[in-house]
Design a protein around this motif. Structure first.
Motif, PDB file in Angstrom:
ATOM      1  N   GLN A   1       5.337  -3.331  -9.247  1.00  0.00           N
ATOM      2  CA  GLN A   1       5.211  -3.139  -7.795  1.00  0.00           C
ATOM      3  C   GLN A   1       5.565  -4.409  -7.016  1.00  0.00           C
ATOM      4  O   GLN A   1       6.141  -4.339  -5.938  1.00  0.00           O
TER       5      GLN A   1
ATOM      6  N   SER B   1       4.202   5.722  -5.528  1.00  0.00           N
ATOM      7  CA  SER B   1       4.313   5.781  -7.002  1.00  0.00           C
ATOM      8  C   SER B   1       3.250   6.699  -7.584  1.00  0.00           C
ATOM      9  O   SER B   1       3.522   7.491  -8.480  1.00  0.00           O
ATOM     10  N   ILE B   2       2.028   6.570  -7.057  1.00  0.00           N
ATOM     11  CA  ILE B   2       0.906   7.349  -7.593  1.00  0.00           C
ATOM     12  C   ILE B   2       1.119   8.837  -7.333  1.00  0.00           C
ATOM     13  O   ILE B   2       0.971   9.673  -8.232  1.00  0.00           O
TER      14      ILE B   2
ATOM     15  N   ARG C   1      -7.138  11.628  -7.536  1.00  0.00           N
ATOM     16  CA  ARG C   1      -8.383  12.022  -8.199  1.00  0.00           C
ATOM     17  C   ARG C   1      -8.942  13.299  -7.561  1.00  0.00           C
ATOM     18  O   ARG C   1      -9.421  14.192  -8.246  1.00  0.00           O
TER      19      ARG C   1
ATOM     20  N   MET D   1       0.836  -1.210   0.000  1.00  0.00           N
ATOM     21  CA  MET D   1       0.000   0.000   0.000  1.00  0.00           C
ATOM     22  C   MET D   1       0.866   1.254   0.000  1.00  0.00           C
ATOM     23  O   MET D   1       0.584   2.203  -0.732  1.00  0.00           O
TER      24      MET D   1
ATOM     25  N   PRO E   1      -1.823   3.970 -11.820  1.00  0.00           N
ATOM     26  CA  PRO E   1      -3.286   4.086 -11.713  1.00  0.00           C
ATOM     27  C   PRO E   1      -3.747   5.333 -10.970  1.00  0.00           C
ATOM     28  O   PRO E   1      -2.933   6.059 -10.406  1.00  0.00           O
ATOM     29  N   GLN E   2      -5.050   5.519 -10.975  1.00  0.00           N
ATOM     30  CA  GLN E   2      -5.661   6.617 -10.231  1.00  0.00           C
ATOM     31  C   GLN E   2      -6.028   6.118  -8.838  1.00  0.00           C
ATOM     32  O   GLN E   2      -6.510   5.001  -8.686  1.00  0.00           O
ATOM     33  N   SER E   3      -5.789   6.964  -7.836  1.00  0.00           N
ATOM     34  CA  SER E   3      -6.251   6.628  -6.488  1.00  0.00           C
ATOM     35  C   SER E   3      -7.215   7.721  -6.045  1.00  0.00           C
ATOM     36  O   SER E   3      -7.361   8.744  -6.727  1.00  0.00           O
ATOM     37  N   TYR E   4      -7.818   7.504  -4.891  1.00  0.00           N
ATOM     38  CA  TYR E   4      -8.758   8.497  -4.356  1.00  0.00           C
ATOM     39  C   TYR E   4      -8.060   9.850  -4.214  1.00  0.00           C
ATOM     40  O   TYR E   4      -8.601  10.884  -4.604  1.00  0.00           O
TER      41      TYR E   4
ATOM     42  N   SER F   1      -8.255   1.031 -10.559  1.00  0.00           N
ATOM     43  CA  SER F   1      -7.891  -0.184 -11.296  1.00  0.00           C
ATOM     44  C   SER F   1      -6.401  -0.068 -11.604  1.00  0.00           C
ATOM     45  O   SER F   1      -5.838   1.018 -11.506  1.00  0.00           O
TER      46      SER F   1
ATOM     47  N   TYR G   1       1.898  -2.418 -14.166  1.00  0.00           N
ATOM     48  CA  TYR G   1       2.072  -1.700 -12.893  1.00  0.00           C
ATOM     49  C   TYR G   1       2.162  -2.698 -11.738  1.00  0.00           C
ATOM     50  O   TYR G   1       3.052  -2.600 -10.883  1.00  0.00           O
TER      51      TYR G   1
ATOM     52  N   GLU H   1      -3.032  -1.581 -14.190  1.00  0.00           N
ATOM     53  CA  GLU H   1      -2.602  -2.374 -15.338  1.00  0.00           C
ATOM     54  C   GLU H   1      -1.654  -3.485 -14.881  1.00  0.00           C
ATOM     55  O   GLU H   1      -0.969  -3.338 -13.861  1.00  0.00           O
TER      56      GLU H   1
ATOM     57  N   GLY I   1      -6.310  -0.024  -3.043  1.00  0.00           N
ATOM     58  CA  GLY I   1      -6.098   1.420  -2.912  1.00  0.00           C
ATOM     59  C   GLY I   1      -6.248   2.215  -4.199  1.00  0.00           C
ATOM     60  O   GLY I   1      -6.007   3.425  -4.210  1.00  0.00           O
TER      61      GLY I   1
ATOM     62  N   ASP J   1       1.662   3.894 -16.662  1.00  0.00           N
ATOM     63  CA  ASP J   1       0.721   2.836 -16.306  1.00  0.00           C
ATOM     64  C   ASP J   1       0.298   3.024 -14.847  1.00  0.00           C
ATOM     65  O   ASP J   1      -0.286   2.150 -14.236  1.00  0.00           O
TER      66      ASP J   1
ATOM     67  N   LYS K   1      -3.983  -0.514 -25.386  1.00  0.00           N
ATOM     68  CA  LYS K   1      -3.607   0.860 -25.092  1.00  0.00           C
ATOM     69  C   LYS K   1      -2.866   1.327 -26.342  1.00  0.00           C
ATOM     70  O   LYS K   1      -1.700   0.989 -26.530  1.00  0.00           O
TER      71      LYS K   1
ATOM     72  N   SER L   1       2.682   1.655  -3.439  1.00  0.00           N
ATOM     73  CA  SER L   1       1.747   2.044  -4.489  1.00  0.00           C
ATOM     74  C   SER L   1       1.352   3.518  -4.317  1.00  0.00           C
ATOM     75  O   SER L   1       1.310   4.274  -5.287  1.00  0.00           O
TER      76      SER L   1
END
Lengths: 194, 93
Positions: free
Chosen positions: B35, A29-30, A96, A23, A90-93, B26, B31, B28, B23, A88, B63, A26
């Motif tokens: 990780q 990174s985001i 966003r 967690m 991703p989107q997190s809360y 979504s 990714y 890929e 968390g 690549d 993509k 990730s």
């Protein structure tokens, strides 16, 4: 723990360790990736404000303010290309919410600008710079970063004072400072979550 | 008596995948691979197991011109992950 996980059995302690590590990694990174958006918009803001300032200063014509509309016209397609090509991540809360704050700011600033230009004249720089500082401040609160919170506060309050003291083209340089602060925010975010 | 831990989740790689997906909206395949540091083959097998259990949904698309596999945690997966974490607490207290 090494970043090389196989499908082995484990103890409760190890399970908790994996959950925490994955967690955290990730999240880092985001958030690190979100730094590029601050840098992109900051650079764009610096360039547009300086070009706008120079043209207004040289010609004496405030109509050059229309160049501000080039910012979203250039910025949003570039963001889409960057997202499609390079990332690549991703989107997190959290990212966003930060994106939503700045999108709301952008819509707010554009609408106020159009109203001020076409219908009701108002001290537009003052209004927009306060909202800018506020958006920066809220981003800092979400990112739990005091440097960003304080720079947002200084930008909003200092920018409002400067907007009241400066006239015509000189006011545009407030946004150059705002752009520098955005770039600095991006660099802080990138280094904070390295 | 300690609660039984969900065997689908009680495996390093599957738990790592679920921790990442819990968390984000979504993620890929590339990714998740980056990780976790897992190999493509092993990761594919574990994703299939999670998908078969109904814990994640896997969508294969493109993509641009490059194939892209996207994984998303399901409601059942999120509930199972929460249960797993709650069960872990009883082992640790």
């Amino acid at each position: 723990m090494e970043n090389n996980i196989e499908n082995k059995e484990m103890t409760a302690q190890q399970s908790l360790g994996i959950i925490t590590e994955m967690m955290n990694n990730s999240r880092k990174s985001i958030l690190q990736d979100s730094g590029k958006h601050f840098i992109l918009w900051g650079v764009l803001l610096i360039v547009v404000s300086i070009v706008n300032y120079e043209l207004w200063h040289i010609t004496g014509n405030p109509a050059w303010n229309c160049l501000w509309f080039a910012m979203p016209a250039i910025g949003f397609p570039v963001v889409r290309i960057l997202e499609r090509k390079n990332s690549d991540v991703p989107q997190s809360y959290l990212n966003r919410q930060i994106g939503a704050i700045w999108l709301a700011y952008c819509i707010f600033a554009l609408t106020i600008s159009i109203i001020a230009m076409l219908a009701v004249p108002m001290p537009i720089t003052l209004v927009i710079v306060i909202a800018f500082g506020f958006a920066e401040c809220i981003s800092g609160i979400l990112l739990k970063n005091w440097a960003i919170i304080i720079s947002g506060f200084i930008l909003g309050v200092g920018g409002a004072v400067a907007a009241a003291m400066l006239f015509s083209a000189e006011q545009l340089l407030i946004f150059t400072v705002g752009g520098i602060i955005l770039v600095a925010t991006g660099l802080i975010v990138k280094s904070q979550y390295k | 008596m300690f609660p039984k831990l969900d065997p689908i989740l009680h495996s390093e790689l599957r738990l790592a995948v679920m921790s990442i997906l819990a968390g984000v909206d979504s993620a890929e395949f590339s990714y998740i691979k980056k990780q976790t540091g897992a190999t493509s083959g092993n990761l594919s097998v574990q994703l299939d197991k999670l998908s078969a259990a109904g814990y994640i949904s896997v969508e294969k698309g493109f993509k641009g011109k490059v194939p892209c596999t996207t994984c998303k945690i399901t409601q059942a997966g999120l509930a199972a992950f929460e249960n797993y974490v709650n069960s872990l607490k009883e082992y640790l207290i």
